[in-house]
Design an enzyme around this catalytic site. Structure first.
Site, PDB file in Angstrom:
ATOM      1  N   HIS A 370      47.661  31.153  36.310  1.00  0.00           N
ATOM      2  CA  HIS A 370      47.636  32.350  35.468  1.00  0.00           C
ATOM      3  C   HIS A 370      46.686  32.137  34.288  1.00  0.00           C
ATOM      4  O   HIS A 370      45.497  32.415  34.376  1.00  0.00           O
ATOM      5  CB  HIS A 370      49.054  32.659  34.988  1.00  0.00           C
ATOM      6  CG  HIS A 370      49.202  34.008  34.352  1.00  0.00           C
ATOM      7  ND1 HIS A 370      48.248  34.991  34.420  1.00  0.00           N
ATOM      8  CD2 HIS A 370      50.214  34.549  33.611  1.00  0.00           C
ATOM      9  CE1 HIS A 370      48.665  36.066  33.778  1.00  0.00           C
ATOM     10  NE2 HIS A 370      49.844  35.816  33.260  1.00  0.00           N
ATOM     11  N   HIS A 407      39.958  39.787  43.228  1.00  0.00           N
ATOM     12  CA  HIS A 407      41.183  40.127  42.516  1.00  0.00           C
ATOM     13  C   HIS A 407      42.189  40.699  43.510  1.00  0.00           C
ATOM     14  O   HIS A 407      41.815  41.331  44.493  1.00  0.00           O
ATOM     15  CB  HIS A 407      40.895  41.154  41.406  1.00  0.00           C
ATOM     16  CG  HIS A 407      41.934  41.202  40.349  1.00  0.00           C
ATOM     17  ND1 HIS A 407      43.096  41.942  40.471  1.00  0.00           N
ATOM     18  CD2 HIS A 407      42.011  40.585  39.146  1.00  0.00           C
ATOM     19  CE1 HIS A 407      43.829  41.787  39.378  1.00  0.00           C
ATOM     20  NE2 HIS A 407      43.202  40.964  38.558  1.00  0.00           N
ATOM     21  N   ASP A 447      38.129  36.755  34.408  1.00  0.00           N
ATOM     22  CA  ASP A 447      38.114  35.322  34.112  1.00  0.00           C
ATOM     23  C   ASP A 447      36.686  34.798  34.057  1.00  0.00           C
ATOM     24  O   ASP A 447      36.322  34.011  33.177  1.00  0.00           O
ATOM     25  CB  ASP A 447      38.907  34.546  35.169  1.00  0.00           C
ATOM     26  CG  ASP A 447      40.363  34.946  35.211  1.00  0.00           C
ATOM     27  OD1 ASP A 447      40.932  35.195  34.137  1.00  0.00           O
ATOM     28  OD2 ASP A 447      40.932  35.022  36.323  1.00  0.00           O
TER      29      ASP A 447
END
Length: 502
Positions: A370, A407, A447
């Site tokens: 995460h 994703h 990210d």
């Protein structure tokens, strides 16, 4: 199955009435193996063994808090776009301040056109937060921030700290905080702050960071530490000292997120009113907490800046592009029911105070799947800067997923990454990202965009996780407020014992 045995089975409608659930929930029970579905002979539909139904009903009564779905009015992910309370996060990232987006998520108050945006956050001045901050908090502040909102900044704000701030704290400050302050808050300041942290820390801006000697205690900084009334998030002097004292206990190599976790616990312990779960108390505490955490991090303290500008001084020595970091904080503020958000809501369901809710979110965020994702993407981009194709080849050969790409929810693009990469389009690292993306069938995610920002502006290697954590505190607070308004203890999972029978 013989007709005589029908009395030992229930239909879907009968079962729904017995368990007081919707038919969709029954199908979920079947898919999870909690119920056995049997086809009915001579008619349409399914039947369910009465013994299993009664066993499940007993568990449901014992664990009345079981929830299958969580309703929320905060964040919508639809058609590869992200919305906060119906407003495009893509647009908010370049037209609103971080504070405005926080209040949008916390209270539903929408940003006023023309009071936020890239220009104001670019200059990062008092005017920016004067219109976007004080006015916004005027509508949302006195009610939202309670004792530490506009009223407190009004009486102790512009007049006190503006025209008369230097004199008042210069002549009066040196004497009051010199003899009384240097001894109490200098050599013995931490202990005194810990003892008095409750009232003064809770007071937020009334004990706000001011110029002079306080600047040295708070990390110096070429801008000093005056004009706290311009901040989007309240910063209490005692709170900063207390948070920094907690952070300094950690080993020198501790990550920024480690320091954040410790500081949250320390600040929570120092707030005697932390169990006030009303909306004004929670939003006020959240604003003070986020602002204080940023100010307490190692590095110079620049209060005459947006939140992104303040945080920039903690993670980079390059000239600030605050609008880029502000946009990142906005885009990462919430993303629906991510695992850390669920953890935060579970804590809030038990009526844990805001600091405990934030701690729960930080705990889940620390997992390698995460919150650590930006760091993995950062390392991948570091290898890719010299030879993008070789780095991609090596990663594919390893059999591991490509860090920062793809994703689970977005199918074609991640809008958060698109906004951030567009803001950095002239930076060489973006060319590296594009070179990799052109050779894959997937797309960059947030990210990777955050990792690209770290490389573009020479952020410290652990900055990505900390930026993500600070941004997500805004969302966790919003979800906590929703949970405080819902029935308590509704997250107790239904356990299915699979061990040895007594």
């Amino acid at each position: 199955m013989s007709p005589e045995s029908d009395e030992n089975y229930l239909t879907t409608a009968e079962l729904a009435r017995r368990l007081q659930v919707k038919p969709e929930t029954i199908y979920a029970y079947v898919s999870r193996g909690l119920l056995t579905s049997v086809r009915a002979r001579g008619r349409r539909g399914s039947l369910f063994p009465a013994t299993e139904v009664e066993r499940l009903a007993g568990r449901s009564q014992e664990h009345s808090g079981v929830v299958e779905r969580i309703e929320s009015q905060l964040t919508l992910l639809k058609d590869d776009e992200l919305y906060y309370r119906g407003l495009s996060a893509r647009s908010l990232a370049t037209t609103a301040t971080v504070e405005q987006v926080a209040h949008l998520l916390w209270t539903g108050n929408q940003p006023h056109p023309g009071t936020g945006g890239a220009d104001q956050r670019g200059s990062s001045g008092v005017n920016q937060h004067g219109t976007a901050g004080v006015d916004q908090r005027g509508a949302a502040g006195a009610d939202q921030r309670g004792s530490s909102g506009v009223n407190q900044r009004g009486s102790g704000g512009a007049d006190q700290r503006g025209s008369s701030g230097v004199n008042q704290r210069g002549s009066g400050g040196a004497d009051q905080r010199g003899s009384d302050g240097a001894d109490q808050r200098g050599s013995g300041g931490v202990g005194r702050a810990a003892l008095r942290g409750g009232a003064e820390w809770r007071g937020g801006v009334s004990a706000a960071v001011s110029g002079g000697a306080a600047g040295d205690l708070l990390g110096g900084g070429e801008e000093g530490v005056g004009a706290s009334e311009g901040l989007g998030f309240g910063v209490g002097r005692e709170g900063v000292l207390l948070a920094r004292a907690g952070m300094e206990v950690l080993p020198e190599g501790a990550r920024l997120t480690d320091r954040l976790r410790v500081a949250v616990a320390v600040l929570g312990a120092a707030d005697p009113l932390r169990f006030d779960l009303s909306v004004p108390a929670v939003t006020g505490a959240a604003g003070r907490l986020i602002g204080t955490l940023v100010a307490a991090l190692p590095g110079p303290t620049r209060v005459r800046a947006s939140l992104g500008g303040q945080l920039w001084a903690k993670v980079s020595k390059q000239s600030a592009r605050a609008e880029v970091l502000d946009a990142a904080l906005i885009l990462l503020a919430d993303h629906g029911l991510a695992v850390s958000t669920v953890a935060a809501r579970v804590a809030a369901s038990a009526r844990a105070n805001l600091y405990a809710v934030i701690s729960a979110g930080l705990g889940a965020l620390d997992g390698q799947y995460h919150g650590a994702a930006p760091t993995l993407a950062y390392e991948f981009l570091r290898r890719a800067q010299d030879d993008p194709v070789q780095a991609l080849s090596d990663q594919l050969r390893s059999g591991e997923p490509l860090p920062g790409f793809g994703h689970k929810i977005y199918q074609q693009h991640d809008p958060r990454a698109e906004v951030l990469l567009e803001l950095m389009k002239d930076e060489p690292i973006v060319a590296t990202v594009n070179a990799i993306a052109e050779r894959t069938s997937t797309f960059p995610n947030s990210d990777l965009a955050l990792a690209a920002m770290m490389h573009a502006y020479d952020f410290r290697p652990d900055a990505g996780d900390a930026i993500f954590a600070l941004a997500r505190m805004i969302g966790w607070t919003a979800h906590a407020l929703e949970e405080y308004a819902a029935p308590a203890l509704r997250f107790r999972a239904m356990g299915v014992y699979t061990g040895q029978t007594p």
